[in-house]
Scaffold this active site. Sequence first.
Site, PDB file in Angstrom:
ATOM      1  CE  LYS A  46      44.212  99.906  89.254  1.00 38.82           C
ATOM      2  NZ  LYS A  46      43.623 100.534  88.213  1.00 38.82           N
ATOM      3  CE  LYS A  69      44.178  95.491  88.658  1.00 42.16           C
ATOM      4  NZ  LYS A  69      43.789  96.267  87.544  1.00 42.16           N
TER       5      LYS A  69
END
EC number: 4.2.1.24
Length: 324
Positions: free
Chosen positions: A195, A248
Amino acid sequence: MKFDRHRRLRSSKTMRDLVRETHVRKEDLIYPIFVVEQDDIKSEIKSLPGIYQISLNLLHEEIKEAYDLGIRAIMFFGVPNDKDDIGSGAYDHNGVVQEATRISKNLYKDLLIVADTCLCEYTDHGHCGVIDDHTHDVDNDKSLPLLVKTAISQVEAGADIIAPSNMMDGFVAEIREGLDQAGYQNIPIMSYGIKYASSFFGPFRDAADSAPSFGDRKTYQMDPANRLEALRELESDLKEGCDMMIVKPSLSYLDIIRDVKNNTNVPVVAYNVSGEYSMTKAAALNGWIDEEKIVMEQMISMKRAGADLIITYFAKDICRYLDK
């Protein structure tokens, strides 16, 4: 002159469909939903056109619509009334996400609930863990037990998959151990272990009221300039017991999705984040692009890069496109 005739396999739609390498299916999609505690609210999020904050007492309408379209996996994000410095609402037995999970499971037993396991929506400072009084940074090790409590409360409410997202070192190991000790050995972990500290998250923070009140998240989320770091995160999470891996954001990180796919046999999940959604929606609303064609091309690009599943705010739209 002799040359290759590649156009033979492009001669008609039927031919192109026959040899198509990459497909997007309804079964690939996970639909995020924002739930609030107040009654009788369905409020469109200004920076996420077409996406709403929805009250628990109105949630059944949204769930039914998604289910009827063919969506079988959803992810809840809670917007609680009250917040504190340790995010206690995240692991409240009667918390907003726990209640949303019970409502959904009572409606459709076969609907998969992916639990976003984090504290940022529940802390009054907007960070993803407990703040150290001396460093004013997130205290990694003090935050881990709270994540474990959150995961267990989510599973007790009916969650099928735990998706820890706060990027604390060791979060997969701690949650795996906690779930196992609580008797939930069969609950999989979908780790947000890759992320990035991305500017594409902006509209989400509006939707979840989770923007940090000071500083940023760069001490725990990844530097967008780094590629090898993703493989280190992947290696750690696999050793710690993750069953699926999220990358992400997605569209600016297709190289990372491919790297992850090439280095693991677990399912790879692309998170098509709020900023990516909002840019596309804004352009479509202004008539600058063909939304359906652009959205499907974006989804194909994520699948082609190596994603097995996609978390996307476009999930309902995509189901409608696929039904045509």
